[in-house]
Design a protein around this motif. Structure first.
Motif, PDB file in Angstrom:
ATOM      1  N   GLN A 257       4.470  18.707  -4.899  1.00 51.26           N
ATOM      2  CA  GLN A 257       4.262  19.602  -3.488  1.00 51.26           C
ATOM      3  C   GLN A 257       4.460  21.598  -4.452  1.00 51.26           C
ATOM      4  OE1 GLN A 257       6.182  20.019   0.415  1.00 51.26           O
ATOM      5  NE2 GLN A 257       4.792  21.034   0.779  1.00 51.26           N
ATOM      6  N   THR A 258       5.493  21.209  -4.938  1.00 54.35           N
ATOM      7  CA  THR A 258       5.313  21.918  -5.638  1.00 54.35           C
ATOM      8  C   THR A 258       4.943  23.282  -6.920  1.00 54.35           C
ATOM      9  OG1 THR A 258       6.846  21.622  -7.093  1.00 54.35           O
ATOM     10  CG2 THR A 258       8.180  21.981  -5.678  1.00 54.35           C
ATOM     11  N   THR A 259       4.249  22.258  -7.592  1.00 56.00           N
ATOM     12  CA  THR A 259       2.946  22.497  -8.384  1.00 56.00           C
ATOM     13  C   THR A 259       1.270  22.727  -7.473  1.00 56.00           C
ATOM     14  OG1 THR A 259       4.464  21.591 -10.319  1.00 56.00           O
ATOM     15  CG2 THR A 259       2.159  21.494 -11.526  1.00 56.00           C
ATOM     16  N   PHE A 260       1.618  21.488  -7.008  1.00 55.61           N
ATOM     17  CA  PHE A 260      -0.289  20.903  -7.384  1.00 55.61           C
ATOM     18  C   PHE A 260      -0.585  21.664  -5.130  1.00 55.61           C
ATOM     19  CE2 PHE A 260       0.195  19.035 -10.580  1.00 55.61           C
ATOM     20  CZ  PHE A 260      -0.686  19.826 -11.295  1.00 55.61           C
ATOM     21  N   SER A 261       0.569  22.102  -4.419  1.00 51.09           N
ATOM     22  CA  SER A 261       0.765  22.209  -3.335  1.00 51.09           C
ATOM     23  C   SER A 261      -0.130  21.834  -1.679  1.00 51.09           C
ATOM     24  CB  SER A 261      -0.539  22.966  -2.956  1.00 51.09           C
ATOM     25  OG  SER A 261      -1.073  23.650  -1.162  1.00 51.09           O
ATOM     26  N   ALA A 262      -0.983  21.032  -1.370  1.00 54.44           N
ATOM     27  CA  ALA A 262      -1.168  19.645  -0.402  1.00 54.44           C
ATOM     28  C   ALA A 262      -1.595  18.658  -1.360  1.00 54.44           C
ATOM     29  CB  ALA A 262      -1.858  20.660   1.152  1.00 54.44           C
ATOM     30  N   LEU A 263      -2.187  18.198  -2.531  1.00 55.88           N
ATOM     31  CA  LEU A 263      -2.418  17.824  -3.627  1.00 55.88           C
ATOM     32  C   LEU A 263      -2.149  15.838  -3.197  1.00 55.88           C
ATOM     33  CD1 LEU A 263      -4.915  16.606  -4.717  1.00 55.88           C
ATOM     34  CD2 LEU A 263      -3.391  17.375  -6.535  1.00 55.88           C
ATOM     35  N   GLU A 264      -0.381  16.260  -3.686  1.00 57.21           N
ATOM     36  CA  GLU A 264       0.169  15.269  -3.050  1.00 57.21           C
ATOM     37  C   GLU A 264      -0.498  14.409  -1.041  1.00 57.21           C
ATOM     38  OE1 GLU A 264       5.086  13.696  -3.178  1.00 57.21           O
ATOM     39  OE2 GLU A 264       4.376  16.354  -3.372  1.00 57.21           O
ATOM     40  N   TYR A 265       0.177  14.911  -0.756  1.00 56.65           N
ATOM     41  CA  TYR A 265       0.103  14.720   0.334  1.00 56.65           C
ATOM     42  C   TYR A 265      -1.636  14.187   0.498  1.00 56.65           C
ATOM     43  CZ  TYR A 265       4.212  16.769   1.533  1.00 56.65           C
ATOM     44  OH  TYR A 265       5.518  16.980   1.401  1.00 56.65           O
ATOM     45  N   GLU A 266      -2.331  14.809   0.365  1.00 53.05           N
ATOM     46  CA  GLU A 266      -4.098  14.539   0.157  1.00 53.05           C
ATOM     47  C   GLU A 266      -4.489  13.303   0.052  1.00 53.05           C
ATOM     48  OE1 GLU A 266      -6.233  15.947   2.481  1.00 53.05           O
ATOM     49  OE2 GLU A 266      -4.727  17.200   3.274  1.00 53.05           O
ATOM     50  N   LEU A 267      -4.002  13.131  -1.523  1.00 50.95           N
ATOM     51  CA  LEU A 267      -3.328  12.115  -2.216  1.00 50.95           C
ATOM     52  C   LEU A 267      -3.320  10.425  -1.500  1.00 50.95           C
ATOM     53  CD1 LEU A 267      -3.402  13.107  -5.993  1.00 50.95           C
ATOM     54  CD2 LEU A 267      -5.661  12.529  -5.112  1.00 50.95           C
ATOM     55  N   TYR A 268      -1.992  10.752  -1.117  1.00 53.23           N
ATOM     56  CA  TYR A 268      -1.382  10.364  -0.122  1.00 53.23           C
ATOM     57  C   TYR A 268      -2.212   8.920   0.865  1.00 53.23           C
ATOM     58  CZ  TYR A 268       1.760   7.357   2.837  1.00 53.23           C
ATOM     59  OH  TYR A 268       2.952   6.246   3.362  1.00 53.23           O
TER      60      TYR A 268
ATOM     61  N   ALA B  56       0.938  -1.054   0.748  1.00 49.72           N
ATOM     62  CA  ALA B  56       0.113   0.189  -0.097  1.00 49.72           C
ATOM     63  C   ALA B  56       1.365   1.659   0.077  1.00 49.72           C
ATOM     64  CB  ALA B  56      -0.884  -0.024   1.382  1.00 49.72           C
ATOM     65  N   ILE B  57       1.986   1.090   0.387  1.00 53.95           N
ATOM     66  CA  ILE B  57       2.923   2.512   1.159  1.00 53.95           C
ATOM     67  C   ILE B  57       3.421   2.183  -0.966  1.00 53.95           C
ATOM     68  CG2 ILE B  57       5.153   3.412   1.651  1.00 53.95           C
ATOM     69  CD1 ILE B  57       4.150   1.907   4.645  1.00 53.95           C
ATOM     70  N   HIS B  58       3.985   1.485  -1.011  1.00 55.01           N
ATOM     71  CA  HIS B  58       4.640   1.827  -2.364  1.00 55.01           C
ATOM     72  C   HIS B  58       3.619   2.032  -3.029  1.00 55.01           C
ATOM     73  CE1 HIS B  58       7.149   0.756  -5.916  1.00 55.01           C
ATOM     74  NE2 HIS B  58       5.784   0.675  -6.930  1.00 55.01           N
ATOM     75  N   GLU B  59       2.315   1.425  -3.584  1.00 56.55           N
ATOM     76  CA  GLU B  59       0.966   2.600  -4.538  1.00 56.55           C
ATOM     77  C   GLU B  59       1.090   3.941  -4.670  1.00 56.55           C
ATOM     78  OE1 GLU B  59      -1.816  -0.266  -3.780  1.00 56.55           O
ATOM     79  OE2 GLU B  59      -0.681  -2.095  -5.639  1.00 56.55           O
ATOM     80  N   CYS B  60       0.839   4.282  -3.423  1.00 58.73           N
ATOM     81  CA  CYS B  60       0.251   5.110  -2.847  1.00 58.73           C
ATOM     82  C   CYS B  60       1.313   5.943  -3.059  1.00 58.73           C
ATOM     83  CB  CYS B  60      -0.439   5.127  -1.644  1.00 58.73           C
ATOM     84  SG  CYS B  60      -1.285   4.255  -0.804  1.00 58.73           S
TER      85      CYS B  60
END
Length: 70
Positions: free
Chosen positions: A48-59, A35-39
């Motif tokens: 993060q530099t392009t999409f702000s916090a979206l990376e973390y929220e998706l993870y 799961a960690i790998h896939e996410c």
């Protein structure tokens, strides 16, 4: 007589329970690792530099969908 000889069936059952627990823990570790790998791979598409916090929220959402904590 030792306890092992007095209660051989109990020792076998306890040993089997310990083995089953260890196998279950290994399966859980493998599921979490997968799961960690896939996410992480999925979230890397949105740095993060392009999409702000979206990376973390998706993870976080991905891990939650798989029944895992962050």
């Amino acid at each position: 007589m030792t306890a092992m000889l007095k209660y051989p069936i109990r020792m076998v059952l306890v040993s089997a329970a310990i083995l089953a627990s260890a196998m279950s823990a290994n399966a859980q570790d493998a599921a979490r690792s997968n799961a960690i790998h896939e996410c992480a791979v999925m979230a890397q598409r949105y740095p993060q530099t392009t999409f702000s916090a979206l990376e973390y929220e998706l993870y976080r959402a991905c891990m939650a969908q798989r029944g895992q904590v962050e």
